[in-house]
Design an enzyme around this catalytic site. Structure first.
Site, PDB file in Angstrom:
ATOM      1  CE  LYS A 186      -2.015  -1.714   3.807  1.00  0.00           C
ATOM      2  NZ  LYS A 186      -3.384  -1.407   3.808  1.00  0.00           N
TER       3      LYS A 186
ATOM      4  CE  LYS B 232      -2.361   3.780   3.230  1.00  0.00           C
ATOM      5  NZ  LYS B 232      -3.703   2.883   2.771  1.00  0.00           N
TER       6      LYS B 232
ATOM      7  CB  THR C 298     -10.084  -1.353  -1.425  1.00  0.00           C
ATOM      8  OG1 THR C 298      -8.859  -0.508  -2.034  1.00  0.00           O
ATOM      9  CG2 THR C 298     -11.175  -0.337  -1.200  1.00  0.00           C
TER      10      THR C 298
END
Ligand SMILES: *Cc1c(COP(=O)(O)O)cnc(C)c1O
Length: 820
Positions: free
Chosen positions: A557, A563, A665
């Site tokens: 990602k 994150k 996602t």
């Protein structure tokens, strides 16, 4: 379904033989090459053009049908569409895969090699842009007439290279060799104004009309890409705008003899669609960005209004025919531009114009990060869009008037709800503008939407409690299962029948096979084949050899502190230490695989990439590891690389600080392909947990309210580090410079930040993450149990199809009919 068009040319012939002829014809007449002289890229172009021929007639028919029936159309406005490649998608959705591949093989051309020639359309940064691409595919698959509107950037997201462990950025040139999918529409060119002044013109009846006289005009020229739905049932249009200087401008200057000036003016105009802004989750605040936003918003509105007026004349009925979805606040200026068109160009009354505007528009919020909430200085707005600024003031006056009436004397509330932020210089809050101008506003996961109600839109929610809704994101299973994982798809068709290809919920049929030892073996065998393919890619791109029987632990990602790739890298160091401390224990072999780009100006994110490489250098060379731990960073993460990594994943890392990832996602794509998730209770992980069950997921770490409490109390990492033997050992290695012998001070600042502040709670979650990882190891050691859980992930994630998401938008926000 598409009604037959009696004027259409004969349908394109099917079958491998016909496809072979078609490809050869394209090669000769469109590419101008002989078979002998053709390069792989030429074969790609010829094949794409031959496939495209199958798309065109259904596309024209569907557009004509939407026009004739006057059905309500959806307009999806997004500054980003992260599409990736289209050849395989179009072949697959049209059922041409077997024919094309057979045709190519009969021409002695490798289908895989020519598919790899297609450049990725990287017109986006990450999740937000990929969502727009999945939505476009689902809209077509559900036969909902729709246009995507965005910008045709000459240069998409930068290419990432790694040198000495550091990220380097290189320009991306996807249009260098022409794009076979798009159709240029030079005749569709809308004038987009900037700057200038506003004149007040008195009407005969004493009313005043405002006329905006822009100082500068740029043309938005359309380029159309057909988007094919599953089984070719329906084809929609992605219309991307390219900026062109109007010829008059150039001619005038040219005639005055100012040739250089004329050319530089042209360059300035065309700069608008030159490049995608490469920052994820933080607006750049530059004038060019605002120009991009207005450019495509205005072009989209002019385009859809012209279409409506040609049929209906009056704009009063616009909300019956048009649903405009704003993907984040980037197109929020649409609210003011639509009002301007209705008021100034069409003489509509304010109240009517406002009803039409709100009736058409809805807005999707993508982030709670305060630094990512878009706002523009009033002064810049006044200079670049003077009439829009007036309209925004007027909208604000009416809006705050209503608030005052309902809550007299509440100044805090007025300041909180105002479209203008008065604190840090005066700025227009684009989220507020989008909120008031919309009839529905949505978040992208249950948790995120709930947090919107409690934080950024708390007062707005109190004011209009019906407006905020949730639409949990999804991904298109055509790309993220069928196309990227054909071996698994084949196994699934064989085992539970083909129903799931049209109805993802039918994957539930797998549940009954989850405990079946023979099926588990076949499921694992598919994974092994995919892992072998990834191991090959890793070898080619990094030189590192990995063992395909080891656990592939995947963290892919954008690189961002929230994150928490850093948490994973720190755990890697701790695991390395643990293996070295007890080399004779039975450790489960693991390959930690990272991929992702950092924004060029985001130094901390780039340092995390460097750290991953420093750790990889030490771990991968240590003979004591004996393949029990390997660390890989695959450069240049993009859609095509994701399509190779995801089918090969055993473990999916979704470890953001709780409350910070709106949805995610990547988590859905990986779970769907049979990876087990290790994750926090954040974004859509929460709903994934509800679907797959706690025994099939590894959840750890602080919850959102716990994160909030830690921060309120003023979190410092120091205490957590001292309390954890493992973590302090890791910190010592970072500060001592053993990981970075060439620059011993490299991580001193990073350590200081973790000790003093640690806004993302890496130190707070470290121990529970490390412990959870050892549970992962234990399950991995029991392969039957692991495979069972992996199968149940695939079986139970059908709900995360973007078809489900789009159905919800269609029914509850756009109010357009949709098949079931
Ligand atoms: C799915 C996807 C993303 C989004 O990933 P998250 O893990 O949700 O942040 C980003 N980039 C690419 C190329 C993707 O395919």
């Amino acid at each position: 379904m598409t009604p037959p068009d009696t004027n259409s040319p004969a349908p394109v012939a099917r079958g491998a033989e016909a496809m072979r002829d078609a490809i050869l014809r394209k090669l000769t007449f469109d590419i101008g090459k002989s078979r002998a002289g053709a390069l792989e890229r030429d074969w790609f172009m010829a094949t794409a053009l031959a496939v495209r021929d199958h798309v065109v007639q259904p596309w024209l028919n569907d557009m004509r049908a939407a026009y004739d029936t006057g059905e309500k159309q959806v307009y999806y406005l997004s500054l980003e569409f992260l599409i990736g490649r289209l050849l395989r998608e179009n072949m697959s959705n049209f059922g041409l895969m077997a024919d094309v591949r057979a045709a190519l093989v009969s021409l002695d051309v490798s289908p895989a090699l020519i598919e790899a020639c297609e450049p990725d359309a990287a017109l986006g940064n990450g999740g937000l842009g990929r969502l727009a691409a999945c939505f476009m595919e689902s809209l077509a698959s559900l036969s909902i007439p729709a246009f995507g509107y965005g910008i045709r950037y000459d240069h998409g997201l930068f290419k990432q290279a790694i040198r000495d462990g550091w990220q380097e950025e290189f320009p991306e040139d996807w249009l260098n060799f022409s794009n076979p999918w798009e159709f240029a529409r030079p005749e569709i060119a809308h004038p987009i104004g900037f700057g200038g002044s506003v004149e007040e013109v008195e009407g005969g009846d004493g009313s005043i009309r405002h006329v905006w006289k822009p100082a500068e005009t740029v043309l938005a020229v359309a380029y159309d890409t057909p988007i094919v739905g599953w089984r070719g049932k329906h084809v929609n249009t992605l219309r991307l705008w390219s900026a062109r200087a109007p010829d008059v401008l150039r001619l005038e200057a040219f005639n005055r003899g100012d040739h250089i000036g004329a050319v530089s003016e042209r360059a300035r105009a065309e700069a608008i669609s030159r490049i995608l802004y490469p920052a994820d989750d933080s607006p750049s605040g530059q004038e060019l960005r605002l120009r991009q936003e207005f450019f495509f918003s205005s072009a989209a509105l002019q385009d859809l209004i012209r279409r409506h007026q040609r049929v209906y004349g009056s704009l009063n009925t616009l909300p019956d025919r048009v649903a405009i979805q704003l993907n984040d606040t980037h197109p929020a200026i649409v609210v003011a531009e639509l009002m301007r068109i209705l008021l100034d160009d069409n003489g509509m009354e304010w109240a009517d114009a406002w009803r039409v505007t709100q009736g058409c528009i809805s807005y999707t919020n993508h982030t709670l990060l305060p630094e990512a909430l878009e706002s523009w200085p009033v002064a810049l707005m006044e200079q670049l869009l003077p009439r829009h600024m007036q309209i925004i003031y007027m909208i604000n006056a009416v809006h705050l008037g209503e608030v005052s009436e309902a809550y007299p004397g509440d100044n805090r509330l007025l300041a909180s709800l105002s479209l203008i932020e008065e604190q840090s210089g005066r700025r227009v809050r684009m989220g507020h503008l989008a909120f008031v101008g919309s009839h529905k506003v949505n978040g992208v996961s249950a948790l995120h939407s709930e947090l919107l109600k409690q934080t950024v839109f708390r007062d707005f929610h109190m004011l209009s409690p019906q407006k905020l809704t949730n639409k949990t994101n999804g991904v298109t299973f055509r790309r993220w299962l069928q196309q990227c994982n054909p071996c698994l798809t084949e196994l699934l068709v064989e085992s539970i029948g083909p129903d799931f290809l049209d109805d993802p919920e039918a994957l539930r049929g797998l549940e009954k096979l989850a405990g079946d030892a023979a099926f588990q073996q076949r499921f694992a065998e598919v994974k092994r084949v995919n892992k072998q393919a990834l191991a090959q890619v890793i070898r080619e791109r990094t030189g590192i050899r990995v063992d395909p029987t080891a656990m592939f632990d995947i963290h892919i990602k954008r690189i961002h502190e929230y994150k928490r790739q850093l948490l994973n890298v720190l755990e890697t160091i701790a695991l390395y230490d643990a293996i070295r401390a007890e080399p004779h224990r039975e450790w489960q072999p693991r390959v930690k695989i990272f991929a992702g780009k950092a924004a060029a100006s985001y130094h901390r994110a780039k340092l995390i990439i460097k750290l991953a490489h420093d750790v990889a250098r030490i771990v991968n060379r240590d003979p004591m590891m004996r393949d029990r731990l390997k660390v890989v960073f695959l450069p240049n993460y993009n859609v095509s690389l994701a399509e190779v990594i995801i089918p090969a994943a055993d473990l999916s890392e979704q470890i953001s600080t709780a409350g910070m990832e709106a949805s995610g996602t990547g988590n859905m794509k990986l779970g769907l392909n049979g990876a087990l998730t290790i994750g926090t209770l954040d974004g859509a992980n929460v709903e994934m947990l509800e679907h797959v069950g706690a025994e099939n997921m590894f959840i750890f770490g602080l919850t959102t309210p716990e994160v909030e409490n830690r921060r309120k109390e003023g979190w410092h990492g120091q205490m957590a580090i001292e309390a954890s033997f493992r973590l302090s050992q890791v910190m010592d290695q970072l500060s001592s410079g053993v990981l970075s012998p060439d620059d011993r001070g490299r991580y001193v600042e990073m350590v200081r930040n973790l000790r003093d502040h640690d806004h993302f709670l890496v130190t707070a979650d470290f121990d529970s993450y490390f412990t959870k990882q050892r549970e992962v190891d234990m399950l991995w050691a029991q392969q039957a149990e692991w495979q069972r859980a992996a199968i149940l992930n695939t079986a139970r994630l059908g709900w995360f199809s973007s078809d489900r998401t789009i159905r919800e938008y269609a029914e509850e926000i756009w109010r357009v009919p949709v098949e079931h």
